[in-house]
Scaffold this motif. Structure first.
Motif, PDB file in Angstrom:
ATOM      1  N   PRO C  62       0.825  -1.209   0.000  1.00  0.00           N
ATOM      2  CA  PRO C  62       0.000   0.000   0.000  1.00  0.00           C
ATOM      3  C   PRO C  62       0.863   1.264   0.000  1.00  0.00           C
ATOM      4  N   THR C  86      -1.176  -5.605  -1.211  1.00  0.00           N
ATOM      5  CA  THR C  86      -1.282  -6.454  -0.014  1.00  0.00           C
ATOM      6  C   THR C  86      -2.309  -5.951   0.998  1.00  0.00           C
ATOM      7  N   ALA C  87      -2.818  -4.726   0.799  1.00  0.00           N
ATOM      8  CA  ALA C  87      -3.883  -4.209   1.670  1.00  0.00           C
ATOM      9  C   ALA C  87      -4.679  -3.192   0.877  1.00  0.00           C
ATOM     10  N   ASP C  88      -5.937  -2.998   1.246  1.00  0.00           N
ATOM     11  CA  ASP C  88      -6.774  -2.034   0.526  1.00  0.00           C
ATOM     12  C   ASP C  88      -6.107  -0.669   0.516  1.00  0.00           C
ATOM     13  N   ASN C  89      -6.040  -0.067  -0.663  1.00  0.00           N
ATOM     14  CA  ASN C  89      -5.334   1.191  -0.803  1.00  0.00           C
ATOM     15  C   ASN C  89      -5.872   1.944  -2.015  1.00  0.00           C
ATOM     16  N   THR C  90      -6.033   3.253  -1.881  1.00  0.00           N
ATOM     17  CA  THR C  90      -6.526   4.039  -3.019  1.00  0.00           C
ATOM     18  C   THR C  90      -5.500   5.053  -3.508  1.00  0.00           C
ATOM     19  N   ASP C  91      -4.274   4.989  -3.016  1.00  0.00           N
ATOM     20  CA  ASP C  91      -3.271   5.975  -3.420  1.00  0.00           C
ATOM     21  C   ASP C  91      -3.006   5.918  -4.930  1.00  0.00           C
ATOM     22  N   ASP C 113      -5.720  -2.492  -8.605  1.00  0.00           N
ATOM     23  CA  ASP C 113      -6.597  -2.510  -7.425  1.00  0.00           C
ATOM     24  C   ASP C 113      -6.097  -1.472  -6.408  1.00  0.00           C
TER      25      ASP C 113
END
Lengths: 230, 230, 230, 230, 230, 230
Positions: C62, C86-91, C113
């Motif tokens: 992330p 590896t983890a939810d991320n919107t960057d 994603d």
């Protein structure tokens, strides 16, 4: 829920529907007393469409579009198909072929609290859809729901024949029996706005236009000149 | 929160604002040290607009747009109106008439951590809005908030007069006192990218361009020829 | 997770990829047995693109786009880059420069994603991206991930070389070994629809077209004439 | 954002903090004029804790807890650590060992706009945490943030030394300079409620207790005897 | 997706599973290189359970729990049932009776990327479930999925027989072939923490303990005495 | 929406309500044909409560709890108060004092599609609440809604007097006229499960118990011995 399909329903007044289609969602929603608005997650698949029509309603199961097929032949020219679901679901319950079938019957558009697919083709066809998601996820045809019974769609209870109005701002539902009365109020509201818009354009403050200065002062609003004075 | 409206604020440097408007959000955000960016749920109601201006700030209550009316007459040409809310809310606090009033004053656009309506008309007017939602939900005018006090909008603390930059990538806020310094850094960054872009276009690897191969090896990256070699 | 980059991968059959690109996501997803579809939060940054290509995969951390830089030079003409996290991320892990580099190598598009930025420029370039968010948030280059290992992207496990198909309806992934078989099924499905579409256009009911009346009756669907009869 | 750690800060008045801890979040939030409340996604990892203390603030990068380590030794007995993040993130930035370190310094608890892990152990230790998520996702220590600068945490701007109050209803922040004044208002509010509660318990209607009948009638509320009369 | 049920699978090493169950999710996730963690929306229906076992996997359709019934008799003592779904779904696919059946076979618990119901009874039984939702929504048994094929569950690809570890922090999956190696690393990590914890308890700063002061300075962290010095 | 409060409503049959309270949500929901279930975001503020009662309904505006005050004195012993909202809202519309008032009237609990506060006190009082959020956010009393009109609450249309059933699995609503019939079906369902549970406990496969093997084979399920055989 009883697995039933109702063939004949009473539809909202056509003149009222014409007014609704001309005025759009925001005005109608205000005229209805600020109720009847679907949740804002309902978005059009392409911008610019503005429709109004009587609701043919479908209650569907998640991941199952069987009842939409049942509903198609119960639709008439000018109707809007409204699909609610017994549980939150984003599967693509509706696509090009169903739209072709509805178009052949003169249906104006679809409002679905689930997913929609084939959106490029639907856009080319000019068949407007308001949905909670765009998803290619295929669905089955195995569990019954109902057609033309009351359904909750995106937070609003829709009865068959209610007036459904949809545009880029969202979707509002006017109960069938109130359609004529609400259409009159909405038209009056729109007429009143013509003069207001002129004054806004001229730069007049809404605090004067709507006499808000006294109420603001009474409520305790204090004006200061600079941030340090707060 | 004190119910107060501040009439006069200091505004960020106009030249810096000009630079920000020309360069856009991503470059400014980097020049600010990767901070000041509003949450990505803030989206433009139509694509293509790119603006920068000093913030006139509003703190509103959920479902109540009274303070936006108060703010309009405190705006000047070139300003950007920024609306925060005391609780998460998607109601359509802003529409065509308020936009007409802001436009009459030369305001460049609106950034609102709530809903917006009349989006078709706003698009035709070319009045850009960045909002968390599109919703026709009507609001009341009954509870006070404040104008030109610090507000948190979409995760960023905005002081009156701060530089607000918005485009298709989102919204970034530069503290007023840092505007000139950040504008210089942003311009330098943009200038440096011209040569970099040429090398990217020529197919040069960024691993060479930015000397990353050694760092990758040191961090432990291992290259293998085939999946079976992992 | 092992920090590794695999140089050479086997790619899905080019003819199958051609068929997938022509037919689009919904048809391919059905032909695959209604699986392999990424979650519907994956949306194109502009409408209208339709691509298919073999996946070059990236597993990123992330807020860190280092591995995307590593992946660029491992791409070939016609590939689609697929980035999981590896983890939810919107960057905003991806922007104009990386797109320029991929374009220089003939890469067809990106499926990520996480977030994407510089969307106005990417739209002008015609470089299609499907992402979970648009965000200007800058990222670092400090932690290793992997390239061309299996990654989960938006709910789907993607192996390097798998066929990735993306259009306005979303993104579907066909395992490399199944590509030829699925392409045949998808083509057959598309061919069968030609005649079906004609019948839909003629207003024939799908209940007759697909012989659903008997099944509906057997499942217990009851038709009534009026709402009062429910 | 400047990468800086401030060693010494002014802390909110201890007596006011004592009052806040005794009265809890809802009362303090009302006394502050219904502002300063963090978003409701901030939840305690176990029920029952109720704390108040001056904020030591941390601005962290997503997936990176380096600055929390820096902050620990800057905390004093009675403080509450408050962590904001430059982008939405749910990674488990905080766990048992950091809690042990904070506990050794007498810190009362943690408020973090990101994830927390080791929650079973933290519950056994009785170290309260309010977070946006519970997640075992490990983080790195590679990018700087800042300590004891203003940070936005869950929608609220927190200055170092501000009074942070947290209980099962959520988290509210009182600006340091207002702490004494707000504590007095909160205490008065609590005192007034004692008599009110007695009247509620006796079954008296709040319409009488707060003289709402006239206002309701004036606003247009109509009472009818039966549903059919609507 | 092929509709198939695999009877016999290879299961992760029992000793490694024992180590995982003793150490819990956070430690195992770190030992695996910070990957394999399910998304944090997966929560236990009651606190305190901590399990590890080999995965028996199910791929289900939204709103359909037929395949879970198929899976029950393929489970052995000590297994953990893992259910993925072809589309996001929160329906209550699992309840008391299925739990009774799994319990009769010695299954340790359930991990399901969908909803769970009868949670009061499951809590009384002490049958642990990690799910994305609690929902009483009933499901049908009409569409096939698969058992003991690879499934993506809450963002992680799970192969039959992989080691599944679950506790109050979430769920992590260790590939079967890596189980022994990861168990050793996890045990070493836990052993190392004993001494570290003692030093944390004694109030030693982690900046000293992990030698971070130099790295912080090199990265540019600046200490100042007071906020005004920033 | 008309601003109206209806004083007298017809309430669902008391015996049916007794049955519903004893059997709980999942069983009643199934007996109703898998409909009437509120969305799963409605959660109890503490575990263990299980209630059923006739609905007194409130339609409230976001951030405004005036109508709840109006509703209190229209409640009778055994009722359940149900609050819907004209727009999504998480503000803490309900707390200790209103609960004290409802308790004084013998009301069993609250179901509210908005926020709740004072949850620690409510838990100590044993007054159960199902809400979409816990939030201390204060509300105003300034805009009318309605009492004892049909309201949509968490996706379900609730008519005054309908039977509301709530437990740890969520909330289901049975239309008043169907209550007796549904109670009988629910009881039969519960009775049938006694024998079924015994067979599950004995380890019998549900594939035999419910004769599913033939249907599975007919639908195309294939059993294979090992993963390699897929």
């Amino acid at each position: 829920m009883k697995p039933v399909a109702v063939r004949n329903i009473e539809r909202a007044d056509p003149n009222a529907l014409g007014t609704f289609e001309a005025l759009g969602v925001a005005t109608v929603h205000e005229a209805l007393g600020r109720s009847g608005l679907m949740k804002p997650y309902m978005r059009p698949i392409y911008p610019g469409a503005q429709i109004a029509g009587p609701a043919v309603t479908v209650l569907a199961q998640p991941g199952d579009n069987w009842m939409i097929h049942v509903a198609v032949e119960l639709c008439r020219k000018g109707d809007v198909l409204v699909v609610g679901c017994t549980a939150d679901n984003t599967d693509g319950m509706f696509g090009e072929l169903l739209a072709t079938g509805l178009r052949a019957r003169g249906v104006k558009g679809l409002v679905i609290d689930a997913g929609c697919r084939d959106v490029k083709t639907l856009t080319q066809m000019g068949f407007p859809v308001w949905s909670r998601a765009i998803s290619a996820k295929g669905t089955v045809k195995s569990t019954l729901g109902a057609v033309n019974v009351p359904v909750v769609c995106a937070g609003v209870n829709v009865e068959p024949g209610d007036a459904v109005v949809a545009d880029d701002d969202g979707v509002v539902v006017v109960p069938r029996r109130l359609a004529v009365e609400v259409a009159q109020k909405a038209q009056k509201r729109a007429d009143d706005e013509v003069e207001k818009r002129r004054r806004w354009e001229a730069g007049e403050s809404s605090l004067d236009m709507y006499n808000m200065r006294e109420a603001l002062a009474k409520a305790g609003l204090r004006y200061v000149d600079r941030p340090e004075d707060v």
